[in-house]
Design an enzyme around this catalytic site. Structure first.
Site, PDB file in Angstrom:
ATOM      1  CB  CYS A 170      64.906  80.247 -28.446  1.00 17.97           C
ATOM      2  SG  CYS A 170      66.512  79.518 -28.037  1.00 17.97           S
ATOM      3  CG  ASN A 171      62.365  84.686 -31.427  1.00 17.73           C
ATOM      4  OD1 ASN A 171      63.483  84.932 -31.012  1.00 17.73           O
ATOM      5  ND2 ASN A 171      61.952  85.062 -32.629  1.00 17.73           N
TER       6      ASN A 171
END
Length: 413
Positions: A170-171
């Site tokens: 997700c980063n």
């Protein structure tokens, strides 16, 4: 792992007593956009079918009160998903890994093409203007990657530079933006795009475990693209100093022929700085690994993740602002990854933010769930739709993911 969470009372001593309008910069470089890439436009896309949490539970015949509670108390109302088809008895069975990889490829290309086109339209550009494409995904493995497949499918210039970031989680959207900012700086006048494509339906497991319930209640399908370009060097008359026949010259000429104001994109924010923080002690807290029982990949999210992220949010944001003369209270716009209700709450508490500060983050989670690497761009798009940004205002982009990692970026309108 024991994490001490800062309370609102503990944060009082860190608050900046000055009103936001009174912020005074001590670093002149942040005032100058010359040579720095600007964000020109953003575009998003989702899969066609949206489900409420109740509809997902009913689709899989889930009656366990504990599992239902996880879904119904997630602060998510709807998500876009491509669920497994029903069999003759109306049952949606778990799909084998091969079918899931096929699903990922199909959804990724469909959503990716839609988000890319929307992004270029918002930037006043065309596919022919694209000079570098960086594609991000964590929900499937493709070789060749999404970038090569989209170049073929959309007829993008085959000399377009490209990169694929796979598996960062997700980063990764901000990791990609950092790389693309470097490319744009080294190629002034050239158009670069980051495309985040997450077909979370291709990572959906069907079983009765609480591990699966947490993941299945959270993620949704989504793609988001962001375009950026560094201003080309200009001669004393103000004319872009791009040689005739170069991509920068050709792109400018096309925009002028369409009757557009070439410098209109300068209204977009300048990307100023990035800061990262990895938490090695929590390296196994977020994983996408092989489930031997189901013969497929599956996500794992440690229940302590919100507290781990919250406890480190202050560290990385302070590092981001270090040397800029800015304080947290000088940041007008916060665009945080929609990682989940508890994650958002932890970030709010530890950074001393208001619910208004994270209204877009909360709204994206409510309407789409966690769409992984592109979530912060969904929030950015909502901010633009509000039309509330003003020249000179600062924003912070923040994403969180496996590692465990927090990524941040500082932007200025």
């Amino acid at each position: 792992m024991t994490i001490d969470i800062a309370t609102p009372e503990a944060l009082d001593g860190l608050a900046d007593p000055r009103p936001r309008e009174a912020a005074v910069l001590t670093t002149g470089d942040l005032r100058t956009a010359a040579g720095r890439p600007r964000i020109l436009g953003v575009g998003t896309a989702v899969t066609p079918t949206s489900y409420s949490q109740e509809e997902v539970l009913d689709a899989f015949g889930i009656t366990d009160p504990k599992v239902r509670s996880v879904f119904l108390n997630s602060a998510i109302e709807r998500r876009n998903l491509a669920l497994p088809p029903e069999d003759a008895d109306g049952v949606r069975a778990s799909e084998p890994q091969g079918d899931l990889l096929d699903k990922h490829k199909r959804l990724a290309l469909d959503m990716g093409a839609e988000a890319l086109r929307a992004c270029l339209k918002a930037a006043g550009a065309e596919l022919a203007d694209l000079r570098h494409l960086c594609c991000v995904t964590s929900t499937g493995l493709l070789t060749p990657g999404i970038s090569a497949l989209l170049i073929r499918e959309l007829g993008i210039d085959r000399h377009c530079s490209r990169a694929d970031i796979v598996g960062m989680g997700c980063n990764a959207g901000l990791n990609a933006l950092s790389l693309e900012t470097g490319w744009a700086t080294a190629h002034p006048g050239e158009l670069a795009v980051v495309l985040c494509v997450e077909a979370c339906s291709a990572a959906y497991a069907v079983d009765s475990t609480m591990r699966t319930a947490v993941v299945n209640s959270l993620f949704g399908d989504g793609a988001a693209a962001v375009a950026l370009r560094a201003d080309p060097v200009r001669d004393p008359s103000g004319t872009p100093a791009a040689a005739e026949g170069t991509a920068a010259y050709d792109g400018t000429a096309r925009r002028e022929q369409r009757g557009e104001t070439v410098l209109a994109a300068e209204a977009g924010p300048t990307v100023l700085k990035f800061a990262s923080c990895i938490i090695p002690d929590a390296v196994d807290a977020m994983r996408y690994d092989w489930d031997r029982e189901q013969s497929r990949f599956s996500f794992f999210l440690d229940p302590q993740i919100p507290y781990v992220v919250g406890a480190h949010a202050e560290i990385v944001v302070d590092r981001l602002l270090s040397g800029t003369g800015l304080r947290r209270s000088d940041i007008r716009h916060w665009l945080v990854h929609s990682g989940g209700k508890k994650v958002i709450d932890a970030v709010v508490v530890n950074l001393g933010l208001t619910r208004h500060d994270v209204r877009h983050t909360v709204g994206v989670l409510r309407d789409h769930g966690n769409v992984s690497s592109g979530s912060f761009l969904f929030s950015y798009e909502r901010l633009l739709e509000e039309g509330v940004t003003r020249p000179g205002e600062y924003g912070v982009l923040m994403t969180m993911g496996p590692g465990s990692t927090i990524e941040t970026a500082l932007i200025r309108w």
